[in-house]
Structures are given as C-alpha cells and as structure tokens.
Motif scaffolding. Structure first.
Motif, PDB file in Angstrom:
ATOM      1  N   ILE A 209      -4.818  -9.781   3.190  1.00 16.63           N
ATOM      2  CA  ILE A 209      -4.750  -9.429   4.394  1.00 16.63           C
ATOM      3  C   ILE A 209      -3.488  -8.455   4.351  1.00 16.63           C
ATOM      4  O   ILE A 209      -2.956  -7.543   5.111  1.00 16.63           O
ATOM      5  CB  ILE A 209      -6.078  -9.372   5.682  1.00 16.63           C
ATOM      6  CG1 ILE A 209      -7.437  -8.901   5.078  1.00 16.63           C
ATOM      7  CG2 ILE A 209      -5.388  -8.570   7.010  1.00 16.63           C
ATOM      8  CD1 ILE A 209      -8.004  -9.224   5.783  1.00 16.63           C
ATOM      9  N   PRO A 210      -2.682  -8.957   5.233  1.00 12.65           N
ATOM     10  CA  PRO A 210      -1.434  -9.873   5.301  1.00 12.65           C
ATOM     11  C   PRO A 210      -0.272  -8.417   4.478  1.00 12.65           C
ATOM     12  O   PRO A 210       0.237  -7.847   5.137  1.00 12.65           O
ATOM     13  CB  PRO A 210      -0.350 -10.938   5.034  1.00 12.65           C
ATOM     14  CG  PRO A 210      -2.185 -12.162   5.987  1.00 12.65           C
ATOM     15  CD  PRO A 210      -2.917 -10.978   4.859  1.00 12.65           C
ATOM     16  N   MET A 211      -0.344  -8.417   3.223  1.00 16.67           N
ATOM     17  CA  MET A 211      -0.079  -7.585   2.404  1.00 16.67           C
ATOM     18  C   MET A 211      -0.867  -6.432   2.696  1.00 16.67           C
ATOM     19  O   MET A 211      -0.071  -5.373   2.617  1.00 16.67           O
ATOM     20  CB  MET A 211      -0.007  -8.198   0.841  1.00 16.67           C
ATOM     21  CG  MET A 211       0.803  -8.807   0.195  1.00 16.67           C
ATOM     22  SD  MET A 211      -0.143  -9.557  -1.162  1.00 16.67           S
ATOM     23  CE  MET A 211       0.931  -8.377  -2.024  1.00 16.67           C
ATOM     24  N   MET A 212      -2.438  -6.092   2.595  1.00 18.65           N
ATOM     25  CA  MET A 212      -2.712  -4.984   3.115  1.00 18.65           C
ATOM     26  C   MET A 212      -2.552  -4.091   4.295  1.00 18.65           C
ATOM     27  O   MET A 212      -1.832  -2.717   4.282  1.00 18.65           O
ATOM     28  CB  MET A 212      -3.705  -5.213   2.580  1.00 18.65           C
ATOM     29  CG  MET A 212      -5.090  -3.784   2.595  1.00 18.65           C
ATOM     30  SD  MET A 212      -3.986  -2.384   0.922  1.00 18.65           S
ATOM     31  CE  MET A 212      -4.007  -1.135   1.860  1.00 18.65           C
ATOM     32  N   LEU A 213      -2.031  -4.541   5.028  1.00 20.71           N
ATOM     33  CA  LEU A 213      -1.467  -4.640   6.196  1.00 20.71           C
ATOM     34  C   LEU A 213       0.280  -3.628   6.204  1.00 20.71           C
ATOM     35  O   LEU A 213       0.004  -2.661   6.936  1.00 20.71           O
ATOM     36  CB  LEU A 213      -1.070  -5.257   7.684  1.00 20.71           C
ATOM     37  CG  LEU A 213      -2.582  -6.028   8.042  1.00 20.71           C
ATOM     38  CD1 LEU A 213      -2.817  -7.320   9.372  1.00 20.71           C
ATOM     39  CD2 LEU A 213      -3.633  -4.714   9.108  1.00 20.71           C
ATOM     40  N   ASP A 214       0.820  -4.308   5.680  1.00 20.92           N
ATOM     41  CA  ASP A 214       2.311  -3.967   5.131  1.00 20.92           C
ATOM     42  C   ASP A 214       1.989  -2.733   4.612  1.00 20.92           C
ATOM     43  O   ASP A 214       2.824  -1.623   4.445  1.00 20.92           O
ATOM     44  CB  ASP A 214       3.005  -5.070   4.392  1.00 20.92           C
ATOM     45  CG  ASP A 214       3.501  -5.898   5.977  1.00 20.92           C
ATOM     46  OD1 ASP A 214       3.704  -5.573   7.022  1.00 20.92           O
ATOM     47  OD2 ASP A 214       4.282  -7.149   5.096  1.00 20.92           O
ATOM     48  N   CYS A 215       1.045  -2.720   3.783  1.00 22.36           N
ATOM     49  CA  CYS A 215       1.331  -1.572   2.291  1.00 22.36           C
ATOM     50  C   CYS A 215      -0.181  -0.539   3.150  1.00 22.36           C
ATOM     51  O   CYS A 215       0.993   0.959   2.746  1.00 22.36           O
ATOM     52  CB  CYS A 215      -0.181  -2.487   1.212  1.00 22.36           C
ATOM     53  SG  CYS A 215       0.408  -0.902   0.303  1.00 22.36           S
ATOM     54  N   LEU A 216      -0.204  -0.063   4.078  1.00 27.42           N
ATOM     55  CA  LEU A 216      -0.783   0.883   5.264  1.00 27.42           C
ATOM     56  C   LEU A 216       0.443   1.700   6.107  1.00 27.42           C
ATOM     57  O   LEU A 216       0.967   2.728   5.836  1.00 27.42           O
ATOM     58  CB  LEU A 216      -1.761   0.221   6.444  1.00 27.42           C
ATOM     59  CG  LEU A 216      -2.684  -0.143   6.331  1.00 27.42           C
ATOM     60  CD1 LEU A 216      -4.005  -0.283   6.924  1.00 27.42           C
ATOM     61  CD2 LEU A 216      -3.763   1.373   5.366  1.00 27.42           C
ATOM     62  N   LYS A 217       2.177   0.473   6.303  1.00 33.03           N
ATOM     63  CA  LYS A 217       3.031   0.873   6.529  1.00 33.03           C
ATOM     64  C   LYS A 217       3.167   2.161   5.698  1.00 33.03           C
ATOM     65  O   LYS A 217       4.195   3.160   5.537  1.00 33.03           O
ATOM     66  CB  LYS A 217       3.262   0.037   6.762  1.00 33.03           C
ATOM     67  CG  LYS A 217       3.704  -0.381   8.421  1.00 33.03           C
ATOM     68  CD  LYS A 217       4.483  -1.741   8.712  1.00 33.03           C
ATOM     69  CE  LYS A 217       3.586  -2.921   9.823  1.00 33.03           C
ATOM     70  NZ  LYS A 217       4.030  -4.283   9.964  1.00 33.03           N
TER      71      LYS A 217
END
Length: 414
Positions: free
Chosen positions: A60-68
């Motif tokens: 999830i930490p990676m995915m949150l940045d990936c949404l950006k």
C-alpha cells in the motif's frame, strides 16, 4: 547502434517500460529488449484496475505513491491513456464476501484510504442501471481508478525513446552474462549488449531466465481471460467493479468483462517443480482454482518455452465457458443491457507467486542484477512505481520503501 549501455532492461511490459523511462530520465544509457512487441503479453491483457483496495499492507505505501503518478501520467508522458479516477467497487452478495470486505477496513484505516462500506441503496446510486435486488452492499474506494492497458506501456516506451533509450522489439534476451559474480552484459538476438546492470522484468518468462544463474523464481503461469462487448446502453461511471463477475466500462461505452475468481492453470513442468510451494494458496482458494492438461504441457516437454524465440508473444486461448458464464452474470446485474455479446476476447499468462506478492529486489549474486516480476495479477496498477523503484535502486542506490517483503530470497529461507 551502441552495444554498450549502463542498464539493459529485459521485458517490454508496463514494469520494464516504466523502468526504462525512469532510468533514461535519470540520465542512464538504457536498452530495452523485448522478444516480441512492446506490451504484447499480460500488461495489455489485464483488467486495467489501478487500486489500493484489497492489497496486501506491504504494497500500500508504494500504491499510494503510484496513484500520484497515475494522476499526472498523461501530462508527463504526453499521451492519452484513458485514465479515470472514479473508484473501485467490490459488491457484497453473501456473508463470506461481507466478512472479507470488513476484514480490509482496519487496513484501510491504518493507511487513511478512502475505502468505506456502502449500503445496497448507495451501490444503486453509484451504479446507474444496476439491479440491486440481491445486493447487500459493497466495499468502495473512491480514489482508485483505471486506465487502458493497451496504451500505457507503449506510452512509457515512446517516452523512454524520446529521452534517449534504445528500444529493441523482436529481440530476445538469450542469457545474462556474468563475470566473477558481476553482471557483464546480455546475450541477445542482435548480439551482445554490454552493461553494468540488468533489470529483469520479463513476467511469465522470468523463472526461465533466472534458472541458468541458479536463482529460483517459484512462479506458475495462471491464465486470465477477458472479453469485450459492443457498446452497451448503460452507464457504469467508468468504475472497476467486482460483482458476480468483474468488469470495466471503457470511454467508448464498451465493457470489458473478466473471468474473475477462477484461476486457470495450464499444467507444465514447473507445476511439479514449484507446485508444493503453492499448496497453502491452493488450499485457501481450492474452489476457484482449475487445472488444464493439454498443449502447453506438450510444448513444455518439447522445450518450446526454453527457447525465447519460439513464442514471440504468449497468446493462450481464452476460457470461453468462463466468459459465457461471466456474460450471463453481468446480464443479471444489468438487465437493461440486453443480450451481452463479445466483439473479441483474449487471454494472458500471469506470473503468479505463492504468496501473491511481487519480487522487487537487487539480487545479491550476481551483483548488478535487479528483478521486478511475479506481480501475481495485480501489477498493472502498481507497475509504474515498481519501475521507478527499480530505477531508484540503480540510479540512487536506495529505495524509499521497505522492500524486505519482496525479496527474491524469501522462499529459500528456513
């Protein structure tokens, strides 16, 4: 053409093209080699979901940045990829699905996600034309989105070329050259490509490229099938929805319908080599796992999959029975859509790991080898940040994330 590069990226899917783009952006001399065409395999054949919902907490930490990244990707790459940020929904029809949905809520609160549980009336409000008669609610994440899988990796590849990367299609990487425990280059169909680092982002082919190096990548090929309807007289607000089947409405009004919940594994030699590591996963999902013994096994026995020039593009047959069932289930949810006919259908092989987590790792030996593979059917949405993370490991010597859960050695630990 120069035959000397800083990095050679093997694999022209979303991870490989993103890695090439971010490496070129960092000023590296990059070659991207793909045995077929860019985006020919699973990166163009998936559902197009970009989601935080339902992910393992380690992602999830990676995915949150990936949404950006996704929110600005069309501007950055200068191309339209049909990006829509209108949410992901998992419809609840029974107690088991409600329990699964509720179990994700503590994770959602931990990471401050927009995920919430909806009532059946709220589902009906969000999904025009949906028949909510049997619906018990849904798990909904408003900030998740979707994009067109056929467009994203080619856009990354073109952007990488504009930054100076060399993109070589129909060029198989035959082997990775190692000298005294250090990566020295890649033997390809167009000759040897000298380099200091190699990124292996070759999806379903990863285990076969790592095996000569004595590195185990215990993945199995799981076949996923998708069909595309004609234009339907309904409006789904361009969400990605898991209901009685999984579906996504495209901007042109057509709907992609996937055979969801049913993993279809074509038995091959690796099924027996790595199969025992998948027993925990299979025992949890035995109702949704099917096996097929046929042409893929014969081709594997004949050594076809050991020759990277034999199958330029993996193009397995779609599961037509499953697609027919999915169309019927979709019609139950959207009766006003009328009869659902597919204009086309396709299938792809997913590089599936025993714990359903990817490998994102700087392999210790040989030095200079980086692996980004095993994304287990949820790599499209995560792909850009995986490519960027690998580029950061090479260009900066570090990552902003805890990559321990994605170590290539985790299956060899006692």
């Amino acid at each position: 053409m120069s035959s000397r590069f800083d990095t050679v990226v093997i694999g022209g899917g979303i991870v490989g093209t993103a890695a090439a783009y971010y490496l070129a952006k960092a000023g590296k001399r990059v070659a991207l080699v793909e045995k077929g065409r860019i985006n020919g395999e699973q990166s163009s054949r998936n559902w197009g979901a970009v989601r935080t919902q339902g992910r393992d907490p380690s992602e999830i930490p990676m995915m949150l940045d990936c949404l950006k990244i996704w929110r600005s990707i069309e501007t950055e790459l200068g191309e339209n990829i049909d990006w829509r940020q209108q949410g992901q929904m998992r419809v609840i029809y029974d107690d088991a699905m409600r329990e699964r949905s509720e179990s994700f809520m503590p994770i959602a609160r931990e990471f401050d996600l927009t995920t919430r549980l909806l009532s059946s009336s709220e589902v009906a409000d969000l999904l025009p034309h949906y028949n909510a008669q049997d619906c018990r609610g849904a798990l909904f994440t408003a900030t998740d989105g979707n994009a067109e899988p056929e467009k994203v990796a080619p856009a990354f590849a073109r952007a990488a070329k504009r930054l100076g990367a060399t993109v070589m299609e129909f060029t198989a990487a035959l082997s990775i050259d190692v000298w005294n425990g250090v990566v020295a280059g890649v033997a390809s169909e167009q000759g040897r490509l000298g380099c200091e680092t190699v990124v292996l982002a070759s999806g379903a082919w990863t285990s076969r490229l790592l095996k000569p190096l004595g590195i185990e990548h215990p993945s199995l090929w799981v076949r996923g099938s998708v069909g595309r309807t004609g234009v339907l007289p309904i409006d789904m607000r361009k969400l990605v929805v898991w209901g009685k089947c999984a579906y996504r409405q495209r901007p042109d009004g057509r709907v992609n319908i996937a055979v969801a919940e049913d993993g279809f594994h074509d038995l091959m030699l690796d099924s027996f080599v790595h199969g025992f590591k998948f027993l925990p996963l299979a025992s949890r999902n035995w109702r949704n796992l099917r096996f097929s013994l046929g042409k893929p096994m014969m081709r594997d026995l004949m050594g076809e999959f050991a020759d990277f020039t034999t199958h330029r593009t993996l193009d397995p047959q779609p599961d037509w029975k499953g697609l027919k069932r999915a169309a019927g289930r979709f019609a139950e949810e959207y009766p006003s859509a009328g009869l659902v006919h597919y204009e086309r259908a396709w299938a792809g092989y997913i590089d599936y790991m025993p714990d359903e987590l990817p490998v994102i790792d700087a392999v210790g030996r040989p030095s200079g080898l980086f692996v980004a593979a095993g994304l287990s059917g949820h790599g499209f949405g995560l792909g850009p940040i995986v490519g960027k993370t690998i580029a950061d490991l090479i260009a900066k010597g570090r990552s902003d994330y805890d990559l321990a859960p994605f170590s290539s050695q985790r299956f060899n630990r006692s």
